[in-house]
Design a protein around this motif. Structure first.
Motif, PDB file in Angstrom:
ATOM      1  N   UNK A  24      10.475   3.503  -6.695  1.00 51.21           N
ATOM      2  CA  UNK A  24      10.638   2.066  -6.937  1.00 51.21           C
ATOM      3  C   UNK A  24      11.061   1.417  -5.627  1.00 51.21           C
ATOM      4  N   UNK A  25      10.553   0.220  -5.375  1.00 54.63           N
ATOM      5  CA  UNK A  25      10.935  -0.471  -4.146  1.00 54.63           C
ATOM      6  C   UNK A  25      12.319  -1.079  -4.313  1.00 54.63           C
ATOM      7  N   UNK A  77       3.047   6.085  -2.330  1.00 56.55           N
ATOM      8  CA  UNK A  77       4.253   6.908  -2.505  1.00 56.55           C
ATOM      9  C   UNK A  77       4.452   7.262  -3.974  1.00 56.55           C
ATOM     10  N   UNK A  78       4.182   6.303  -4.847  1.00 56.62           N
ATOM     11  CA  UNK A  78       4.333   6.553  -6.284  1.00 56.62           C
ATOM     12  C   UNK A  78       3.324   7.603  -6.754  1.00 56.62           C
ATOM     13  N   UNK A  79       2.098   7.528  -6.242  1.00 52.52           N
ATOM     14  CA  UNK A  79       1.071   8.502  -6.633  1.00 52.52           C
ATOM     15  C   UNK A  79       1.382   9.895  -6.095  1.00 52.52           C
ATOM     16  N   UNK A  80       1.920   9.958  -4.877  1.00 55.96           N
ATOM     17  CA  UNK A  80       2.173  11.254  -4.242  1.00 55.96           C
ATOM     18  C   UNK A  80       3.451  11.925  -4.733  1.00 55.96           C
ATOM     19  N   UNK A  81       4.524  11.128  -4.906  1.00 57.22           N
ATOM     20  CA  UNK A  81       5.848  11.722  -5.116  1.00 57.22           C
ATOM     21  C   UNK A  81       6.440  11.497  -6.506  1.00 57.22           C
ATOM     22  N   UNK A 120       0.843  -1.207   0.000  1.00 53.85           N
ATOM     23  CA  UNK A 120       0.000   0.000   0.000  1.00 53.85           C
ATOM     24  C   UNK A 120       0.874   1.252   0.000  1.00 53.85           C
ATOM     25  N   UNK A 121       1.892   1.268   0.865  1.00 50.98           N
ATOM     26  CA  UNK A 121       2.791   2.428   0.954  1.00 50.98           C
ATOM     27  C   UNK A 121       3.518   2.650  -0.369  1.00 50.98           C
ATOM     28  N   UNK A 122       3.954   1.563  -1.015  1.00 53.06           N
ATOM     29  CA  UNK A 122       4.635   1.682  -2.315  1.00 53.06           C
ATOM     30  C   UNK A 122       3.729   2.362  -3.337  1.00 53.06           C
ATOM     31  N   UNK A 144       7.784  -3.283   9.843  1.00 52.57           N
ATOM     32  CA  UNK A 144       8.311  -3.560   8.504  1.00 52.57           C
ATOM     33  C   UNK A 144       9.110  -2.352   8.049  1.00 52.57           C
ATOM     34  N   UNK A 145      10.058  -2.584   7.149  1.00 51.64           N
ATOM     35  CA  UNK A 145      10.772  -1.471   6.526  1.00 51.64           C
ATOM     36  C   UNK A 145      10.610  -1.588   5.020  1.00 51.64           C
ATOM     37  N   UNK A 146      10.573  -0.442   4.374  1.00 47.74           N
ATOM     38  CA  UNK A 146      10.522  -0.425   2.913  1.00 47.74           C
ATOM     39  C   UNK A 146      11.509   0.616   2.414  1.00 47.74           C
TER      40      UNK A 146
END
Length: 499
Positions: A249-250, A240-244, A235-237, A260-262
């Motif tokens: 890319x992960x 983040x792509x939509x916002x920034x 979800x965060x990935x 968890x870390x991403x």
């Protein structure tokens, strides 16, 4: 859209900053490699890149081909070191394990046939236990004899042995009549995957051999938390792509029980405001109850439909890919355990963010029950600060700022007083006094600050009832009744070591 101009500007700033920071070293290296062969140049450039992060283009106009060869060897060596940690067990004689955890994330148990034992590991024809892979930690749980499980469930003694009780498991076995009351089980403490075979490490291999009808039972609390954290990473990935920007890319991820870390490719660290926005938008996705689909596709078809975005965790060397799709947000090739709907994630709490390399940031997050624990912990801290500062929670930031402003002012005033005190000490030294009694209110740190300014003198001692510090005057400190400890440039006497 990708913010090209912003990225270029940020990269240019980094380039100039690195150039300025390492300018003397860069100039020295240019001079050093001027007359070297391409191979020798490559070695110097490679060592500088690995040790200091200085890219070769800052030093030379033409980068030797050998540099890239050395870099690739370094990467391969790192991979080899990682693979060395794998256990040395040959599983070629075993048929592939049936992965039940892919069929149903919420499946808590299964009956299975024991195919073999290798060292401390048990191999079954099927399993509900998820192994460590794809950055997600393994399941834990139990392998228990069927009669033992049913006996414990029906007599209510499961808690005595720390065996988890699951209503659906109880319902499944409610009509089964156990034939013996002997309790036989082992704990599964690690799970790994070798090829297509799952190995279960147990805490007592001899006891495992006594289990006639194995039931594999996972710790579902752990499974659920790991699945929540893993789904939250996806979800965060996507958010983040939509916002920034589409450049996100992960670059890596870890899914542990607690958090968890991403790692995301981004040209600068995220501000507090950006992290707040990311958390807010991620939780909107949770509350929208978006379905999460998990299915298999041939590799070519998956790439054709979704592009190479599916390889967020790296390219998957399989002909058939397992796809995890969060509706209208994120599609990835992924081997992890995922939920069926975003609402099952619970609250997503971003804990922190930091820059881990030039173009990569790491976000720490947690979900569900762990997120609730984190929020309660932070709330307690805030309430404690509110209590100490005697203000309501809403005004705590103002009170804390006022406290620190006052503290800084007092520290400045104290430093000024120390300077005045130092002038008095200098006067005494000028008058021939070298063993100087100072105020008992001065702490050891204060005395050390003062003595450091007198480090060039042949002999001087500052002392009070608690501490003593001296330059080249060990005997004099001992005569004052302190046991001496040697520091880097001076001696220290402490009252707790007093004779």
């Amino acid at each position: 859209m990708i913010p090209i101009n912003e990225i270029i500007l940020e990269e240019y700033k980094k380039y100039k900053q690195t150039e300025k920071q390492f300018k003397p070293l860069i100039e020295k290296t240019r001079e050093k490699i001027k007359n070297l062969s391409d191979e020798e140049k490559a070695k110097v450039l490679f060592e500088l890149y690995i040790s200091k992060g200085i890219t070769p283009d800052l030093i030379v106009d033409h980068i030797p081909e050998k540099f890239y060869e050395l870099l690739e060897k370094h990467r391969q060596k790192s991979k080899a070191e990682k693979h060395k940690k794998e256990i040395d067990i040959d599983v070629s004689k075993y048929k592939p394990t049936e992965f039940l955890f892919w069929k149903d994330t919420f499946l808590k148990f299964c009956e299975a046939n024991l195919l073999g034992i290798e060292k401390d590991y048990a191999i079954f024809d099927k399993t509900v236990f998820y192994p460590t892979m794809g950055g997600q930690e393994h399941d834990t749980g139990y392998i228990i004899d069927r009669d033992s499980l049913v006996y414990l469930y029906k007599t209510g003694q499961y808690s005595k042995y720390n065996i988890p009780f699951y209503k659906d498991v109880y319902e499944y076995y409610k009509d089964y009549q156990y034939k013996k009351e002997e309790i036989v089980f082992v704990r599964v403490i690690d799970v790994i995957k070798k090829g297509k075979v799952i190995l279960h490490k147990v805490d007592d291999i001899e006891k495992l051999k006594k289990i006639e009808n194995p039931v594999l039972l996972i710790d579902f609390d752990r499974r659920l938390q790991l699945s929540r954290n893993h789904t939250a990473v996806h979800i965060i990935t996507g958010i983040a792509r939509k916002l920034f920007g589409e450049h996100i890319w992960q670059a890596g991820a870890e899914k542990k029980y607690e958090y968890a870390t991403i790692d995301l490719t981004h040209y600068k660290n995220l501000s507090d405001e950006e992290l707040e926005l990311l958390e807010k938008e991620a939780n909107k996705i949770v509350m929208e109850m978006r379905p999460i689909k998990k299915y298999f596709l041939p590799k070519n078809e998956a790439e054709k439909r979704f592009g190479f975005r599916i390889y967020q965790g790296g390219v998957v060397p399989e002909k058939i890919l397992r796809i995890v799709e969060i509706e209208d947000l994120d599609v990835e090739a992924c081997s992890g355990t995922h939920l069926d709907n975003t609402i099952q994630v619970g609250y997503i709490k971003i804990l922190a963010s930091k820059k881990i390399s030039d173009n990569t940031i790491r976000i720490y997050l947690t979900t569900g029950n762990q997120a609730v624990k984190e929020i309660i912990k932070r709330d307690k801290i805030l309430k404690e600060i509110s209590k100490i500062t005697k203000t309501d929670i809403d005004n705590t930031p103002i009170a804390v700022k006022k406290f620190f402003d006052n503290w800084k002012a007092m520290e400045k005033k104290y430093d000024s007083l120390l300077k005045d005190y130092f002038r008095l000490i200098q006067e005494k030294i000028n008058n021939g006094e070298y063993i100087i009694k100072v105020s008992d209110s001065l702490e050891l740190s204060d005395l050390i600050k003062l003595i450091k300014k007198l480090i060039d003198l042949d002999c001087v001692v500052l002392y009070n009832k608690n501490y003593a510090v001296g330059v080249k005057c060990k005997d004099q400190i001992e005569k004052l009744g302190f046991r001496v400890r040697e520091s880097k440039n001076f001696f220290i006497g402490l009252i707790e070591d007093h004779k």
